[in-house]
Design a protein around this motif. Sequence first.
Motif, mmCIF file in Angstrom:
data_model
loop_
_atom_site.group_PDB
_atom_site.id
_atom_site.type_symbol
_atom_site.label_atom_id
_atom_site.label_comp_id
_atom_site.label_asym_id
_atom_site.label_seq_id
_atom_site.Cartn_x
_atom_site.Cartn_y
_atom_site.Cartn_z
ATOM 1 N N ILE A 311 -25.643 -8.510 16.973
ATOM 2 C CA ILE A 311 -24.274 -9.017 16.974
ATOM 3 C C ILE A 311 -24.219 -10.417 16.355
ATOM 4 O O ILE A 311 -23.323 -10.728 15.560
ATOM 5 C CB ILE A 311 -23.717 -9.007 18.406
ATOM 6 N N LYS A 312 -25.171 -11.273 16.677
ATOM 7 C CA LYS A 312 -25.228 -12.590 16.042
ATOM 8 C C LYS A 312 -25.393 -12.463 14.536
ATOM 9 O O LYS A 312 -24.757 -13.187 13.756
ATOM 10 C CB LYS A 312 -26.392 -13.396 16.624
ATOM 11 N N HIS A 313 -26.260 -11.563 14.124
ATOM 12 C CA HIS A 313 -26.519 -11.347 12.704
ATOM 13 C C HIS A 313 -25.235 -10.979 11.960
ATOM 14 O O HIS A 313 -24.889 -11.591 10.938
ATOM 15 C CB HIS A 313 -27.570 -10.240 12.561
ATOM 16 N N GLU A 314 -24.514 -10.006 12.485
ATOM 17 C CA GLU A 314 -23.287 -9.573 11.822
ATOM 18 C C GLU A 314 -22.197 -10.637 11.901
ATOM 19 O O GLU A 314 -21.443 -10.850 10.944
ATOM 20 C CB GLU A 314 -22.792 -8.264 12.452
ATOM 21 N N PHE A 315 -22.099 -11.325 13.030
ATOM 22 C CA PHE A 315 -21.052 -12.340 13.182
ATOM 23 C C PHE A 315 -21.254 -13.484 12.191
ATOM 24 O O PHE A 315 -20.302 -13.933 11.534
ATOM 25 C CB PHE A 315 -21.045 -12.872 14.605
ATOM 26 N N ILE A 316 -22.472 -13.987 12.048
ATOM 27 C CA ILE A 316 -22.729 -15.102 11.130
ATOM 28 C C ILE A 316 -22.455 -14.692 9.689
ATOM 29 O O ILE A 316 -21.857 -15.459 8.909
ATOM 30 C CB ILE A 316 -24.176 -15.601 11.310
ATOM 31 N N LYS A 317 -22.870 -13.499 9.314
ATOM 32 C CA LYS A 317 -22.600 -13.037 7.947
ATOM 33 C C LYS A 317 -21.100 -12.951 7.670
ATOM 34 O O LYS A 317 -20.611 -13.440 6.640
ATOM 35 C CB LYS A 317 -23.241 -11.664 7.716
ATOM 36 N N ARG A 318 -20.369 -12.337 8.575
ATOM 37 C CA ARG A 318 -18.932 -12.142 8.352
ATOM 38 C C ARG A 318 -18.177 -13.460 8.439
ATOM 39 O O ARG A 318 -17.217 -13.677 7.689
ATOM 40 C CB ARG A 318 -18.387 -11.138 9.365
ATOM 41 N N LEU A 319 -18.598 -14.342 9.344
ATOM 42 C CA LEU A 319 -17.913 -15.629 9.457
ATOM 43 C C LEU A 319 -18.137 -16.473 8.203
ATOM 44 O O LEU A 319 -17.207 -17.125 7.700
ATOM 45 C CB LEU A 319 -18.417 -16.369 10.694
ATOM 46 N N HIS A 320 -19.344 -16.479 7.673
ATOM 47 C CA HIS A 320 -19.634 -17.240 6.459
ATOM 48 C C HIS A 320 -18.814 -16.719 5.274
ATOM 49 O O HIS A 320 -18.250 -17.497 4.485
ATOM 50 C CB HIS A 320 -21.136 -17.155 6.161
ATOM 51 N N LYS A 321 -18.751 -15.402 5.155
ATOM 52 C CA LYS A 321 -17.973 -14.813 4.063
ATOM 53 C C LYS A 321 -16.493 -15.135 4.205
ATOM 54 O O LYS A 321 -15.818 -15.500 3.220
ATOM 55 C CB LYS A 321 -18.189 -13.296 4.060
ATOM 56 N N ARG A 322 -15.988 -15.049 5.423
ATOM 57 C CA ARG A 322 -14.549 -15.308 5.633
ATOM 58 C C ARG A 322 -14.220 -16.787 5.404
ATOM 59 O O ARG A 322 -13.165 -17.116 4.851
ATOM 60 C CB ARG A 322 -14.187 -14.890 7.061
ATOM 61 N N TYR A 323 -15.093 -17.690 5.823
ATOM 62 C CA TYR A 323 -14.861 -19.113 5.594
ATOM 63 C C TYR A 323 -14.802 -19.420 4.097
ATOM 64 O O TYR A 323 -13.975 -20.234 3.644
ATOM 65 C CB TYR A 323 -15.962 -19.941 6.252
ATOM 66 N N ARG A 324 -15.670 -18.789 3.323
ATOM 67 C CA ARG A 324 -15.628 -19.008 1.872
ATOM 68 C C ARG A 324 -14.332 -18.498 1.273
ATOM 69 O O ARG A 324 -13.758 -19.123 0.375
ATOM 70 C CB ARG A 324 -16.821 -18.317 1.212
ATOM 71 N N GLU A 325 -13.836 -17.360 1.772
ATOM 72 C CA GLU A 325 -12.573 -16.829 1.269
ATOM 73 C C GLU A 325 -11.394 -17.713 1.651
ATOM 74 O O GLU A 325 -10.426 -17.858 0.884
ATOM 75 C CB GLU A 325 -12.353 -15.407 1.807
ATOM 76 N N GLU A 326 -11.454 -18.328 2.844
ATOM 77 C CA GLU A 326 -10.344 -19.152 3.332
ATOM 78 C C GLU A 326 -10.473 -20.612 2.906
ATOM 79 O O GLU A 326 -9.584 -21.418 3.208
ATOM 80 C CB GLU A 326 -10.299 -19.084 4.867
ATOM 81 N N GLY A 327 -11.569 -20.965 2.229
ATOM 82 C CA GLY A 327 -11.743 -22.344 1.793
ATOM 83 C C GLY A 327 -12.148 -23.290 2.896
ATOM 84 O O GLY A 327 -11.930 -24.504 2.786
ATOM 85 N N ILE A 328 -12.731 -22.801 3.943
ATOM 86 C CA ILE A 328 -13.208 -23.632 5.059
ATOM 87 C C ILE A 328 -14.651 -24.023 4.784
ATOM 88 O O ILE A 328 -15.505 -23.157 4.552
ATOM 89 C CB ILE A 328 -13.086 -22.880 6.396
ATOM 90 N N ARG A 329 -14.927 -25.306 4.788
ATOM 91 C CA ARG A 329 -16.255 -25.797 4.477
ATOM 92 C C ARG A 329 -17.093 -25.975 5.742
ATOM 93 O O ARG A 329 -16.607 -26.436 6.765
ATOM 94 C CB ARG A 329 -16.183 -27.136 3.725
ATOM 95 N N ILE A 330 -18.369 -25.581 5.602
ATOM 96 C CA ILE A 330 -19.367 -25.865 6.635
ATOM 97 C C ILE A 330 -20.293 -26.911 6.029
ATOM 98 O O ILE A 330 -21.196 -26.593 5.256
ATOM 99 C CB ILE A 330 -20.153 -24.603 7.035
#
Length: 364
Positions: A311-330
């Motif tokens: 679950i952590k694996h999938e959550f981090i992948k999807r969150l990173h992809k979504r942040y890039r689409e929304e323009g949110i910087r980490i």
Amino acid sequence: MTRTLTVDDLVIAGIWLAAGLLAAFLLRMLLRWLGKHADRTRWSGDDVIVAALRTVVPWAAVVGGAASAAAALPLTSAVQRHTNQVLTVLLIFVATGTAARVIAGLVRTVTQSRSGVAGSATIFVNITRVVVLAIGFLVVLQTLGISIAPLLTALGVGGLAVALALQDTLANLFAGIHILASKTVQPGDYIRLSSGEEGYVEDINWRQTTVRALSNNLIVIPNGELAKTNMTNFMRPEQQLTILVQVGVAYDSDLEHVERVTTEVVAEVMTEITGAVPEHEPAVRFHTFGDSRIGFTVILGVGEFSDQYRIKHEFIKRLHKRYREEGIRIPAPTRTVALQQGSVTIPHQRVETEPDEVASARLD
């Protein structure tokens, strides 16, 4: 013999013996038919009972036929008594073995059907089997006319010596019983010890607890050590648990937007990934003004301990992809280095040369 053996005596004895064998065959066929019907029921206890009866009932018929055949023969009272005694001992042995098998099977069935009892723990099954066999052995001695009172006295005195010699073994035995009775650990639970070992509890027997690590290796822990150590059980009081994932975003981010996007990703993971808890309410909690980011915690729900990695694996992948689409910087950690103007002295490096080279330099 009290009288002369005749052909009629042999024929009658043969008829009784054949009747016992025939009865044994017919009873075995009947019990096999009952066994097929027992397989269709949900309770597994009837399977254990029928399987045990398929052993003891035919033997009882054979022993009964042999006893009747012996009674039909003109035997002396002493021979008749010894014959009956041997047949009785044989029947007791068969009945004791069958009783131990039935009771141990029923104990295993009960423990496997209840989550609050030791599911696959063999300690109760082994203790039950030993007790039944010991009782059967004492009954055989009593049947043979051997007094068991001196034997029990000797066992009591010898048991004290054995107990002193086997302190560690007995300590592990009672520690295992205490662990199972207290219901703090049961087979199937995922535990972590203070010493670092962790994994699924495979079995708790009379001496040790077997734990299977996620690497599929077995860890053997003496029951006494398990009872004394600090331990975390990730399956109790509930199998479901929550895990925390730390995330950070840049200071110029819209936190409302970040929270909304993160919540959507959590809800997506909870409903689509195997092992997640679909009814888990997404939770995002901001908590830190860091050096280069605003830190927050995302709370995820998982079905059991080993599901958290997927679950952590999938959550981090999807969150990173979504942040890039929304323009949110980490942002990555940054450091500002200030250089002060001034002279920098570089020490001269001393070079050692060979004597010939020194002489040549002097000549030049």
